[in-house]
Design an enzyme around this catalytic site. Structure first.
Site, short mmCIF file in Angstrom:
data_model
loop_
_atom_site.label_atom_id
_atom_site.label_comp_id
_atom_site.label_asym_id
_atom_site.label_seq_id
_atom_site.Cartn_x
_atom_site.Cartn_y
_atom_site.Cartn_z
N ASP A 67 0.81 -1.22 0.00
CA ASP A 67 0.00 0.00 0.00
C ASP A 67 0.85 1.28 0.00
O ASP A 67 2.06 1.24 0.20
CB ASP A 67 -0.95 0.00 1.20
CG ASP A 67 -0.30 -0.51 2.49
OD1 ASP A 67 0.94 -0.42 2.60
OD2 ASP A 67 -1.01 -0.99 3.37
N ASN A 131 -7.34 -3.09 14.40
CA ASN A 131 -8.73 -3.40 14.05
C ASN A 131 -8.83 -4.61 13.13
O ASN A 131 -9.88 -4.88 12.56
CB ASN A 131 -9.39 -2.18 13.39
CG ASN A 131 -8.72 -1.78 12.08
OD1 ASN A 131 -7.76 -2.43 11.63
ND2 ASN A 131 -9.20 -0.73 11.45
N HIS A 133 -7.13 -5.07 10.29
CA HIS A 133 -6.92 -4.85 8.86
C HIS A 133 -5.64 -5.55 8.38
O HIS A 133 -4.73 -5.82 9.15
CB HIS A 133 -6.93 -3.35 8.50
CG HIS A 133 -5.73 -2.57 8.90
ND1 HIS A 133 -5.78 -1.21 9.12
CD2 HIS A 133 -4.45 -2.93 9.12
CE1 HIS A 133 -4.58 -0.80 9.45
NE2 HIS A 133 -3.75 -1.82 9.46
N GLU A 138 -9.62 -2.19 5.35
CA GLU A 138 -10.26 -1.88 6.62
C GLU A 138 -11.50 -2.77 6.83
O GLU A 138 -11.96 -3.42 5.89
CB GLU A 138 -10.67 -0.40 6.63
CG GLU A 138 -9.49 0.57 6.50
CD GLU A 138 -8.66 0.73 7.79
OE1 GLU A 138 -8.50 -0.27 8.53
OE2 GLU A 138 -8.15 1.84 8.05
P1 PGA Z 1 2.26 -1.71 12.62
O1 PGA Z 1 1.13 -1.77 11.52
O2 PGA Z 1 3.28 -2.74 12.21
O3 PGA Z 1 2.80 -0.32 12.53
O4 PGA Z 1 1.62 -2.05 13.91
C1 PGA Z 1 0.60 -2.99 11.12
C2 PGA Z 1 -0.58 -2.76 10.22
O5 PGA Z 1 -1.29 -1.75 10.40
O6 PGA Z 1 -0.81 -3.58 9.33
#
Ligand code: PGA
Length: 239
Positions: A67, A131, A133, A138
């Protein structure tokens, strides 16, 4: 889904790097799906170190990232600084969505085509959002979704706000779809810290549903989850 238990973030980073590096070494050609965020930082650090120590060539490695923020190059910069600059990979073998594209819909289609032309993803590295994702898919994202533009949730914006000290945090992003991710031949999901415990419990013990997108990984035949103690703290067998 195979769960590999590690004690802490350092062990997680080292094991993830060893796993990915062994694939790089053993393959004649490999397409790696890569993730950004805090969790894979240690893995990139170790991979960069191994690459120098073993003088590993990356001429057979292609990368596609999950992304990028719309109107930003934040994840391009992250990949450059934390990984690509250290391994001597040719720029045209690394791919991320272009968040500055004038026509975002067209960019999503182009990115799908990039993945297709490469022959699909051999090994996709994933983080997991608080959450649930994956990528920036999302809650509520369709199982069969392809690369698309998303409106980020407040939970995701809050979790990532710390990375935007020099530019305004975009509220939209381009992400590979869940359908795109699920077509990867193999998936390595990394989860560290108690903030990920709820999402991990849903992944292993919840019902499969798009409100917790990671649970859709249960449909994939070849997923390894590397999780530290904090991330496993709400799993039933752990308590
Ligand atoms: P993070 O993000 O490694 O910064 O916790 C993981 C994600 O949002 O997929």
């Amino acid at each position: 889904m195979r769960l590999i238990k590690v004690s802490d973030e350092e062990e997680l980073s080292r094991m993830a790097a060893e796993y990915v590096f062994s694939k790089i070494k053993r393959s004649e050609r490999i397409v790696l799906g890569l993730a950004t965020g805090r969790t894979p930082l240690g893995m990139y650090r170790h991979l960069s170190k191994y690459s120098k120590e073993y003088k590993q060539s990356y001429s057979h490695v292609h990368t596609v990232n999950l992304d990028e923020y719309v109107g930003s190059r934040a994840y391009h910069d992250y990949m450059q600084q934390n990984f690509f600059d250290h391994i001597g990979i040719h720029k045209n073998q690394t791919h991320l969505p272009d968040g500055n594209a004038v026509d975002l819909e067209k960019e999503c289609k182009r990115y799908e085509e990039v993945v297709k032309q490469l022959g699909g993803i051999d090994l996709q590295v994933l983080g997991i959002g608080e959450n649930g994702h994956i990528g920036f898919n999302e809650p509520g994202t369709d199982f069969s979704s392809r690369t698309h533009v998303v409106e980020l949730t407040e939970s995701t914006l809050r979790a990532n706000a710390k990375y935007f000290t020099h530019e305004k945090q975009p509220r939209k992003a381009i992400t590979m779809g869940i359908g795109t991710i699920l077509e990867s031949k193999e998936i390595l999901l990394l989860a560290a810290g108690e903030k990920k415990a709820r999402a991990l419990r849903e992944l292993f013990q919840g019902t499969i549903n798009s409100d917790i997108p990671a649970t859709l990984l249960n449909h994939h035949p070849n997923v390894i989850v590397l999780a530290d103690e904090g991330a496993r703290s709400l799993l039933e067998e752990e308590s």
